[in-house]
Design a protein around this motif. Structure first.
Motif, PDB file in Angstrom:
ATOM      1  N   ASP A 290       0.840  -1.214   0.000  1.00  0.00           N
ATOM      2  CA  ASP A 290       0.000   0.000   0.000  1.00  0.00           C
ATOM      3  C   ASP A 290       0.866   1.252   0.000  1.00  0.00           C
ATOM      4  O   ASP A 290       0.602   2.232   0.708  1.00  0.00           O
ATOM      5  CB  ASP A 290      -0.954   0.001   1.196  1.00  0.00           C
ATOM      6  CG  ASP A 290      -2.154  -0.898   0.975  1.00  0.00           C
ATOM      7  OD1 ASP A 290      -2.409  -1.278  -0.186  1.00  0.00           O
ATOM      8  OD2 ASP A 290      -2.832  -1.242   1.962  1.00  0.00           O
ATOM      9  N   GLY A 291       1.955   1.206  -0.785  1.00  0.00           N
ATOM     10  CA  GLY A 291       2.837   2.358  -0.937  1.00  0.00           C
ATOM     11  C   GLY A 291       3.953   2.454   0.070  1.00  0.00           C
ATOM     12  O   GLY A 291       4.874   3.257  -0.111  1.00  0.00           O
ATOM     13  N   GLU A 292       3.935   1.665   1.151  1.00  0.00           N
ATOM     14  CA  GLU A 292       4.969   1.735   2.188  1.00  0.00           C
ATOM     15  C   GLU A 292       6.073   0.721   1.883  1.00  0.00           C
ATOM     16  O   GLU A 292       5.822  -0.471   1.738  1.00  0.00           O
ATOM     17  CB  GLU A 292       4.366   1.427   3.564  1.00  0.00           C
ATOM     18  CG  GLU A 292       5.386   1.413   4.681  1.00  0.00           C
ATOM     19  CD  GLU A 292       4.809   0.911   5.999  1.00  0.00           C
ATOM     20  OE1 GLU A 292       5.572   0.744   6.961  1.00  0.00           O
ATOM     21  OE2 GLU A 292       3.573   0.667   6.054  1.00  0.00           O
ATOM     22  N   ILE A 293       7.317   1.216   1.798  1.00  0.00           N
ATOM     23  CA  ILE A 293       8.437   0.317   1.491  1.00  0.00           C
ATOM     24  C   ILE A 293       8.676  -0.628   2.664  1.00  0.00           C
ATOM     25  O   ILE A 293       8.765  -0.216   3.816  1.00  0.00           O
ATOM     26  CB  ILE A 293       9.708   1.120   1.173  1.00  0.00           C
ATOM     27  CG1 ILE A 293       9.511   1.902  -0.130  1.00  0.00           C
ATOM     28  CG2 ILE A 293      10.909   0.183   1.039  1.00  0.00           C
ATOM     29  CD1 ILE A 293      10.707   2.718  -0.560  1.00  0.00           C
ATOM     30  N   THR A 294       8.772  -1.903   2.347  1.00  0.00           N
ATOM     31  CA  THR A 294       8.945  -2.969   3.333  1.00  0.00           C
ATOM     32  C   THR A 294       9.994  -3.940   2.806  1.00  0.00           C
ATOM     33  O   THR A 294      10.070  -4.179   1.597  1.00  0.00           O
ATOM     34  CB  THR A 294       7.614  -3.717   3.564  1.00  0.00           C
ATOM     35  OG1 THR A 294       6.635  -2.786   4.040  1.00  0.00           O
ATOM     36  CG2 THR A 294       7.770  -4.844   4.574  1.00  0.00           C
ATOM     37  N   ALA A 295      10.820  -4.504   3.705  1.00  0.00           N
ATOM     38  CA  ALA A 295      11.800  -5.506   3.314  1.00  0.00           C
ATOM     39  C   ALA A 295      11.280  -6.895   3.644  1.00  0.00           C
ATOM     40  O   ALA A 295      10.649  -7.099   4.691  1.00  0.00           O
ATOM     41  CB  ALA A 295      13.134  -5.261   4.017  1.00  0.00           C
ATOM     42  N   VAL A 296      11.539  -7.838   2.747  1.00  0.00           N
ATOM     43  CA  VAL A 296      11.142  -9.224   2.961  1.00  0.00           C
ATOM     44  C   VAL A 296      12.404 -10.083   2.890  1.00  0.00           C
ATOM     45  O   VAL A 296      13.089 -10.107   1.863  1.00  0.00           O
ATOM     46  CB  VAL A 296      10.128  -9.697   1.895  1.00  0.00           C
ATOM     47  CG1 VAL A 296       9.703 -11.135   2.158  1.00  0.00           C
ATOM     48  CG2 VAL A 296       8.915  -8.779   1.872  1.00  0.00           C
TER      49      VAL A 296
END
Length: 564
Positions: A290-296
């Motif tokens: 939803d537009g928020e940068i996240t690391a996986v």
């Protein structure tokens, strides 16, 4: 009495060569045998032979749906925007929706599936618990604007589908309706001759909870599923979840050590540079939720399954970050991201358990770090099973190594619950005189796709080879060429039709016996009866299309054999 279809009158031009754009076996053979013709990209015309097969599958579907008490209706394909906007699917479907405006500027769509409209129909027609349960179905043309329609009728932009919906007042009632559909689907696919597997699945844009797919194993399949050779576990790869336990004993690891690793932005180049296995490295994929940068984070020898990730995080939208995103975030060093010190949300596969140590990015150009320990040097905000399933991964039920297979999705059943009933406030008056929210199930069969799936599974090197139940005819009578043979072929064809059999007879003048025999095998009717060299004796040759077995019989015996 059945009718006799003469090849001389049949609109079915067979082709010797495969279409230039055909990749799958079903695409090649359905076109070559004169069952379908391409109208436009992903849009197909069904010729007489193809329409017969399509109708036969629809007949079987109707018989089995009627047998469980479902009622057939027909809803419009042209639908207003408002119901789909209310459910959120006007936006969720994105570019897959065919959208249009009428002359007054009002928005419409061509229906991809009809949960919203069926919910509104039942809301209008049912007001009391006494009106339920009810199961409704239709066989109708659906539309999806596929970006790359391919494989003939396997993946088109317009297709035939049976969609049915159950409406109950209790969860127990929904479970019963679901079980009825599940059993009906097993009968349908068995009757039409498909080899199929029932696998656990995810619900996707349909919503709801319990979900199973019916898959037809085939090399041309676009779905990958896992199958356990030791137990009955089977699932779509996106539905497979593994339970991992942390290391039994704590292991002491040295301090974090930064390493000079120039020109190693990929796991492959990093592992080669350091001489370590890829499994010892930690891969960190950046996405936007939803537009928020996240690391996986996943082990370096595994890939992130974006479909799985999307299912875990639904209804949030998951996208991979772009070069522009990196430019706006100089703290995120492309190719050298590590979880330590990151100021963004961090999701990890359960394999990245507390106490495990990794080689990973140091958040500096051309630099990695060794001995980066989960739980000591970084924290995981959420553990999710997001890796792509691989051959040999342990079965979640028994631990045996899983097998991977390709398949065509031919059916999908969902326990939707109250998602759409909540959207449209579908209530009925309950036994206690108070409103009760209805619970729903949704059940689909790809009717036109089943034609292609059957072609994929049953064809041989000579052509199509249809199961008896859905073949365009029961017997294909071939006149080898001479007048006497043609006369006998027509006479036998009439006798077979009088006996109730569906008959295709090739009495074409000026066509060589070799071409007729080739066409008969290409078209794929279960039995081929040849009026040939012994026609003067009243003897014909009966051939089983699937096995190739031949037998010479008198006309009377041949008719009796085929009637049996």
């Amino acid at each position: 009495m059945s009718q006799v279809q003469r090849m001389s009158r049949l609109m079915a031009k067979t082709l010797r060569d495969d279409p230039a754009d055909a990749e799958t076996l079903s695409h090649k053979l359905l076109v070559r045998a004169g069952y379908v013709r391409r109208t436009s990209a992903g849009i197909w015309s069904w010729l007489p032979l193809g329409k017969k097969v399509l109708d036969n599958i629809s007949r079987v579907v109707r018989e089995e749906m009627d047998a469980i008490g479902a009622q057939e209706v027909l809803l419009p394909a042209l639908l207003p925007r408002e119901p789909y906007e209310a459910s959120g699917r006007w936006d969720e479907y994105g570019d897959l929706l065919f959208r249009l405006k009428d002359r007054k500027g009002a928005d419409y769509l061509l229906g991809p599936t009809h949960e919203e409209i069926f919910t509104q129909l039942v809301k209008d027609q049912c007001s009391s618990y006494k009106d339920l349960p009810v199961m409704l179905y239709q066989i109708q043309t659906k539309y999806r604007d596929e970006a790359r329609p391919r494989s003939g009728v396997l993946r088109g932009r317009e297709f035939q589908m049976k969609d049915s919906y159950s409406f109950d007042t209790t969860d127990e009632g929904l479970a019963e309706s679901y079980a009825l559909h599940r059993a009906a689907y097993q009968k349908i696919f068995a009757r039409i001759g498909l080899d199929f597997r029932i696998v656990s699945a995810v619900s996707g844009a349909m919503g709801g909870s319990a979900s199973e797919e019916f898959l037809a194993p085939a090399a041309a399949g676009e779905d990958t599923f896992v199958d356990c050779p030791n137990c009955d576990y089977a699932a779509n790869t996106e539905a497979v979840t593994f339970a991992f336990t942390p290391p039994a004993e704590a292991v002491e690891h040295g301090p974090v050590e930064e390493l000079d690793t120039p020109d190693t932005p990929t796991i492959e180049t990093l592992a080669a540079h350091l001489g370590v296995p890829a499994s010892a490295t930690l891969k960190n994929l950046l996405v936007k939720i939803d537009g928020e940068i996240t690391a996986v984070g996943v082990p370096g020898d595994r890939e992130v399954d974006l479909g799985k990730l999307g299912e875990h995080l639904a209804p949030a939208v998951v996208e991979v970050v772009t070069a522009e995103d990196f430019e706006e975030r100089p703290d995120l060093v492309r190719g050298y991201v590590g979880p330590q010190g990151l100021k963004i949300r961090y999701i990890a596969d359960p394999r990245i358990a507390a106490g495990t140590a990794w080689v990973t990015g140091a958040n500096k150009p051309d630099t990695h770090a060794r001995n980066v320990v989960a739980g000591r040097d970084f924290e995981v905000d959420e553990y999710l099973d997001v890796v792509v399933v691989e051959e040999g991964d342990p079965c979640p039920s028994c631990g045996t190594g899983l097998k991977l297979d390709r398949a065509i999705e031919i059916g999908h059943i969902f326990q939707l619950g109250r998602k759409y009933a909540d959207t449209f406030q579908l209530d009925v008056l309950g036994q206690q005189g108070k409103p009760v929210r209805v619970t729903m199930g949704s059940y689909g069969i790809g009717v036109s796709r089943a034609v292609a799936a059957l072609a994929e599974q049953s064809a041989d090197d000579k052509g199509l080879c249809w199961p008896q139940e859905i073949a365009p005819a029961d017997v294909h009578v071939v006149a080898a060429g001479k007048a006497l043979q043609t006369e006998l072929a027509l006479d036998v064809a009439e006798q077979l039709a009088a006996a109730g059999l569906r008959v295709l007879v090739d009495e074409r003048a000026g066509v060589s016996p070799g071409v007729k025999f080739t066409d008969a095998e290409l078209i794929g009717v279960p039995h081929i009866l040849v009026a040939g060299r012994r026609s003067a004796e009243g003897v014909v040759e009966l051939k089983d299309r699937r096995t190739g077995e031949k037998e010479e019989l008198t006309v009377a015996d041949a008719v009796a054999r085929l009637r049996a």
